[in-house]
Design a protein around this motif. Structure first.
Motif, PDB file in Angstrom:
ATOM      1  N   TRP A  32     103.538  52.415   8.533  1.00  0.00           N
ATOM      2  CA  TRP A  32     103.075  51.780   9.766  1.00  0.00           C
ATOM      3  C   TRP A  32     102.468  50.402   9.493  1.00  0.00           C
ATOM      4  O   TRP A  32     102.584  49.500  10.309  1.00  0.00           O
ATOM      5  N   GLU A  33     101.796  50.245   8.408  1.00  0.00           N
ATOM      6  CA  GLU A  33     101.085  48.997   8.168  1.00  0.00           C
ATOM      7  C   GLU A  33     102.074  47.837   7.991  1.00  0.00           C
ATOM      8  O   GLU A  33     103.052  47.932   7.253  1.00  0.00           O
ATOM      9  N   ASP A  34     101.830  46.781   8.691  1.00  0.00           N
ATOM     10  CA  ASP A  34     102.695  45.617   8.630  1.00  0.00           C
ATOM     11  C   ASP A  34     102.466  44.882   7.312  1.00  0.00           C
ATOM     12  O   ASP A  34     101.336  44.455   7.042  1.00  0.00           O
ATOM     13  N   PRO A  35     103.483  44.675   6.502  1.00  0.00           N
ATOM     14  CA  PRO A  35     103.299  43.986   5.226  1.00  0.00           C
ATOM     15  C   PRO A  35     102.764  42.570   5.410  1.00  0.00           C
ATOM     16  O   PRO A  35     102.105  42.025   4.549  1.00  0.00           O
ATOM     17  N   GLU A  36     103.112  41.958   6.512  1.00  0.00           N
ATOM     18  CA  GLU A  36     102.677  40.587   6.751  1.00  0.00           C
ATOM     19  C   GLU A  36     101.300  40.529   7.418  1.00  0.00           C
ATOM     20  O   GLU A  36     100.835  39.450   7.797  1.00  0.00           O
ATOM     21  N   GLN A  37     100.656  41.698   7.562  1.00  0.00           N
ATOM     22  CA  GLN A  37      99.320  41.772   8.155  1.00  0.00           C
ATOM     23  C   GLN A  37      99.276  41.044   9.492  1.00  0.00           C
ATOM     24  O   GLN A  37      98.630  40.006   9.666  1.00  0.00           O
ATOM     25  N   ALA A  38     100.000  41.613  10.451  1.00  0.00           N
ATOM     26  CA  ALA A  38     100.110  41.008  11.786  1.00  0.00           C
ATOM     27  C   ALA A  38      98.735  40.840  12.401  1.00  0.00           C
ATOM     28  O   ALA A  38      97.837  41.655  12.208  1.00  0.00           O
ATOM     29  N   ALA A  39      98.581  39.770  13.157  1.00  0.00           N
ATOM     30  CA  ALA A  39      97.302  39.468  13.810  1.00  0.00           C
ATOM     31  C   ALA A  39      96.977  40.532  14.859  1.00  0.00           C
ATOM     32  O   ALA A  39      97.868  41.047  15.557  1.00  0.00           O
ATOM     33  N   LEU A  40      95.694  40.843  14.946  1.00  0.00           N
ATOM     34  CA  LEU A  40      95.223  41.830  15.921  1.00  0.00           C
ATOM     35  C   LEU A  40      94.302  41.147  16.933  1.00  0.00           C
ATOM     36  O   LEU A  40      93.672  40.141  16.641  1.00  0.00           O
ATOM     37  N   ARG A  41      94.225  41.721  18.130  1.00  0.00           N
ATOM     38  CA  ARG A  41      93.317  41.220  19.150  1.00  0.00           C
ATOM     39  C   ARG A  41      92.869  42.367  20.041  1.00  0.00           C
ATOM     40  O   ARG A  41      93.315  43.499  19.885  1.00  0.00           O
ATOM     41  N   GLY A  42      91.992  42.078  20.970  1.00  0.00           N
ATOM     42  CA  GLY A  42      91.462  43.113  21.855  1.00  0.00           C
ATOM     43  C   GLY A  42      92.465  43.600  22.875  1.00  0.00           C
ATOM     44  O   GLY A  42      93.609  43.130  22.922  1.00  0.00           O
ATOM     45  N   CYS A  43      92.034  44.514  23.705  1.00  0.00           N
ATOM     46  CA  CYS A  43      92.919  45.141  24.697  1.00  0.00           C
ATOM     47  C   CYS A  43      92.972  44.290  25.962  1.00  0.00           C
ATOM     48  O   CYS A  43      92.304  44.576  26.968  1.00  0.00           O
ATOM     49  N   ASP A  44      93.786  43.227  25.915  1.00  0.00           N
ATOM     50  CA  ASP A  44      93.852  42.276  27.028  1.00  0.00           C
ATOM     51  C   ASP A  44      94.422  42.909  28.296  1.00  0.00           C
ATOM     52  O   ASP A  44      94.120  42.462  29.404  1.00  0.00           O
ATOM     53  N   ASP A  45      95.270  43.905  28.150  1.00  0.00           N
ATOM     54  CA  ASP A  45      95.912  44.531  29.314  1.00  0.00           C
ATOM     55  C   ASP A  45      95.299  45.883  29.652  1.00  0.00           C
ATOM     56  O   ASP A  45      95.929  46.725  30.301  1.00  0.00           O
ATOM     57  N   GLY A  46      94.060  46.105  29.202  1.00  0.00           N
ATOM     58  CA  GLY A  46      93.379  47.354  29.537  1.00  0.00           C
ATOM     59  C   GLY A  46      93.663  48.466  28.542  1.00  0.00           C
ATOM     60  O   GLY A  46      94.153  48.225  27.432  1.00  0.00           O
ATOM     61  N   TRP A  47      93.371  49.691  28.970  1.00  0.00           N
ATOM     62  CA  TRP A  47      93.500  50.847  28.097  1.00  0.00           C
ATOM     63  C   TRP A  47      94.330  51.927  28.760  1.00  0.00           C
ATOM     64  O   TRP A  47      94.425  52.009  29.991  1.00  0.00           O
ATOM     65  N   ILE A  58     104.720  50.304  18.344  1.00  0.00           N
ATOM     66  CA  ILE A  58     104.877  48.875  18.077  1.00  0.00           C
ATOM     67  C   ILE A  58     103.732  48.040  18.655  1.00  0.00           C
ATOM     68  O   ILE A  58     103.689  46.823  18.459  1.00  0.00           O
ATOM     69  N   THR A  59     102.800  48.717  19.343  1.00  0.00           N
ATOM     70  CA  THR A  59     101.716  47.984  20.019  1.00  0.00           C
ATOM     71  C   THR A  59     100.372  48.152  19.333  1.00  0.00           C
ATOM     72  O   THR A  59      99.607  47.187  19.195  1.00  0.00           O
ATOM     73  N   VAL A  60     100.074  49.374  18.895  1.00  0.00           N
ATOM     74  CA  VAL A  60      98.719  49.695  18.419  1.00  0.00           C
ATOM     75  C   VAL A  60      98.762  50.101  16.947  1.00  0.00           C
ATOM     76  O   VAL A  60      99.532  50.992  16.569  1.00  0.00           O
ATOM     77  N   PRO A  61      97.950  49.487  16.100  1.00  0.00           N
ATOM     78  CA  PRO A  61      97.863  49.926  14.687  1.00  0.00           C
ATOM     79  C   PRO A  61      97.098  51.239  14.591  1.00  0.00           C
ATOM     80  O   PRO A  61      96.469  51.683  15.557  1.00  0.00           O
ATOM     81  N   ILE A  62      97.155  51.854  13.430  1.00  0.00           N
ATOM     82  CA  ILE A  62      96.434  53.099  13.242  1.00  0.00           C
ATOM     83  C   ILE A  62      95.212  52.848  12.365  1.00  0.00           C
ATOM     84  O   ILE A  62      95.169  51.887  11.601  1.00  0.00           O
ATOM     85  N   ASP A  63      94.236  53.747  12.537  1.00  0.00           N
ATOM     86  CA  ASP A  63      93.012  53.598  11.750  1.00  0.00           C
ATOM     87  C   ASP A  63      93.101  54.410  10.472  1.00  0.00           C
ATOM     88  O   ASP A  63      94.165  54.977  10.144  1.00  0.00           O
ATOM     89  N   ALA A  64      92.001  54.523   9.750  1.00  0.00           N
ATOM     90  CA  ALA A  64      91.996  55.220   8.458  1.00  0.00           C
ATOM     91  C   ALA A  64      92.265  56.701   8.600  1.00  0.00           C
ATOM     92  O   ALA A  64      92.689  57.358   7.642  1.00  0.00           O
ATOM     93  N   ASN A  65      92.042  57.251   9.792  1.00  0.00           N
ATOM     94  CA  ASN A  65      92.269  58.685  10.015  1.00  0.00           C
ATOM     95  C   ASN A  65      93.671  58.986  10.513  1.00  0.00           C
ATOM     96  O   ASN A  65      93.984  60.132  10.824  1.00  0.00           O
TER      97      ASN A  65
END
Length: 553
Positions: free
Chosen positions: A104-119, A69-76
């Motif tokens: 997995w892909e959100d139909p509403e195209q949820a907004a994405l941002r950087g890793c504010d809380d680290g990795w 629920i936190t991280v989207p997936i890439d093309a791979n």
């Protein structure tokens, strides 16, 4: 009588030479551990953005659910490394953990941002690295390459500084200082609290490495006779090869980057302690108007080799007589400018610069990013190290029978052709690409082995350290430029490989312009080099004229 005769009188291949060469070679075993340490301490672990702060404390969700629920997936189909959802996508849990990208892909195209809380890092392979320690990922990813570039910058500066100082103050003193600097700097780097301090101490490690390599090689070569130089030079190269295998073994058992850095620095404390036993080069002492100390050292060598009676026959007058011509042609001091002052020395230095630059440029272009091969890094390190063994056997044979010039030229040209051939292999054939890369790396390792011996034989004693220091600077410049060329691959994928392949081929032509040194005594003065190399030039011209005369058409 010449100095080589004095060396034979006290024993040129006796117990002293065996012990002396062995002690000088032992620290070289750890040289590879410093040069390619980055492959392990800067290994990039799998990573992704940490969960939102309000999820971190939750005990009702598994790590997989938080990731979902936190991280989207890439093309791979893998979690993205540098972006996460702006807010948790709770509705994805209703998909029952499906890994189908369409789900997995959100139909509403949820907004994405950087890793504010680290990795969050997967540390199953390495328990820690400078990447996970200081989060050198995403926007800070270029700092990984900067760490290695700073280290190579230290090697470049050290080559110039220690090369010139050794010709003025002696090989042994600078070698002892280099051992201590390497040990202390490596220890400080291992426990650095920040990346900036880590780079600073790695820079100092690089400087120390140049001092160790240049002075060790000169002390070895100046205490052995001409007939065994090829074998000893190749044996020294094998120490570096074994060091690559040792690093893979040590890194396999020590998975923490701090303790690994500390472990590869510890042996230099031992080297510092026994370096006080090593003897200064008598050749250098005579040329620096210290014949009394040169006689003392020669008598000590005679005693170690069981030829004390022969050693007592050597006196100051005999030593001065053996080096009379060399001493008469020596100035009180020499500088780097003397490498370019005479035509022959100038041509030789320019050609050697091209050879060293290209060898190091292509070598580190292949060796410094083992993760790109998609193979276990410990395994590929062993394979890359083992490839040097047959390569150096072959180069030893060719140097002994075909000469240094053809060996140097052939090694570079073959390496370039191998790298260029890799451009024609499809990317999905990783096994074939890896085999060609290993073959190219073996050729470059053989070229490196020839470089040290060939350059040491070409430069006269009075300028040997300055010359080796200068060409070594060119090698480190090549190592610094190599990672930058990889950046061109983001625009044209095949361009880095083309450059890595063409540069060795072109420098192979420069190597062919150098004079041959097989079975030729070491030159001691600039005049020696000019005479020998002019003879070589006239022989080439004579052969060319004979060929034209016999085959006019």
């Amino acid at each position: 009588m010449v100095f080589a005769d004095l060396l034979e009188q006290v024993g040129s291949t006796g117990r002293f030479q065996v012990v002396h060469t062995t002690l000088l070679c032992l620290p070289i075993l750890m040289m590879a551990s410093q040069n390619i340490l980055q492959n392990f301490v800067a290994a990039v672990p799998p990573h992704f953005c940490s969960a939102h702060t309000n999820l971190t404390a939750s005990t009702r969700m598994s790590a997989a659910e938080k990731l979902q629920i936190t991280v989207p997936i890439d093309a791979n189909g893998s979690p993205e490394k540098c972006r996460r959802y702006e807010s948790p996508q709770w509705h994805l849990l209703a998909n029952n953990g499906s890994t189908d990208p369409e789900v997995w892909e959100d139909p509403e195209q949820a907004a994405l941002r950087g890793c504010d809380d680290g990795w969050t890092y997967d540390e199953r392979e390495r328990s820690s690295s400078i990447i996970s320690e200081w989060h050198l990922v995403c926007s800070l990813r270029p700092l990984k390459s900067m760490g290695q570039t700073v280290y190579m910058g230290g090697v470049l500066v050290g080559a110039g500084v220690f090369g010139a100082l050794a010709d003025r103050f002696g090989r042994r003193v600078l070698l002892t200082m280099s051992y201590l600097l390497m040990a202390v700097s490596g220890t400080c780097a291992a426990f650095s609290p920040s990346f900036s301090l880590f780079c600073l101490f790695r820079f100092m490690c690089g400087m120390a490495l140049s001092g160790v390599v240049l002075n060790s090689f000169s002390l070895i070569v100046e205490w052995i006779p001409t007939r065994v130089r090829t074998v000893i030079g190749t044996g020294t190269g094998y120490c570096y090869t074994m060091g690559q295998l040792i690093l893979a073994l040590v890194a396999y058992f020590i998975r923490d980057w701090r303790w690994l850095t500390f472990a590869v620095s510890l042996p230099f404390y031992v080297a510092f302690l026994y370096s006080w036993w090593l003897l200064e080069s008598s050749r250098w002492l005579v040329l620096k108007n210290k014949p009394e100390q040169a006689v003392e050292n020669l008598r000590l060598v005679a005693r170690y080799n069981g030829r004390q009676a022969d050693g007592e026959k050597i006196d100051v007058e005999m030593v001065k007589s053996s080096m009379k011509k060399e001493m008469s042609g020596c100035k009180s001091s020499y500088t780097t400018l003397d490498l370019f002052r005479t035509p022959t020395m100038r041509k030789m230095t320019v050609c050697l610069c091209a050879v060293w630059f290209s060898t190091s440029f292509a070598y580190y272009g292949l060796s410094m990013d083992l993760q790109k091969f998609g193979v276990d890094i410990y395994l590929i390190q062993v394979i890359f190290g083992a490839a040097d063994i047959p390569a150096k056997v072959i180069i030893n044979i060719t140097m002994s029978y075909c000469g240094r010039r053809l060996s140097q030229c052939g090694g570079l040209v073959l390496a370039g052709i191998t790298i260029l051939s890799n451009l024609l292999v499809p990317y999905d054939k990783q096994m074939l690409r890896t085999c060609l890369a290993v073959l190219g790396k073996g050729c470059l390792a053989a070229s490196f082995n020839c470089c040290y011996l060939y350059s040491g034989e070409l430069y006269p004693t009075i300028l040997r350290q300055s010359g080796l220091g200068w060409v070594s600077m060119m090698a480190r410049l090549g190592a610094m430029v190599a990672p930058l060329v990889l950046l061109l691959g983001e625009y044209v994928t095949w361009l880095p490989g083309l450059i890595y392949g063409l540069v060795p081929v072109l420098s192979g032509v420069a190597a062919f312009l150098l004079p041959e040194t097989l079975n030729i005594p070491l030159p001691d003065t600039i005049q020696d080099g000019e005479i020998d190399h002019n003879i070589d030039f006239f022989l080439k011209c004579s052969l060319l004229l004979i060929t034209i005369t016999l085959h006019p058409h």
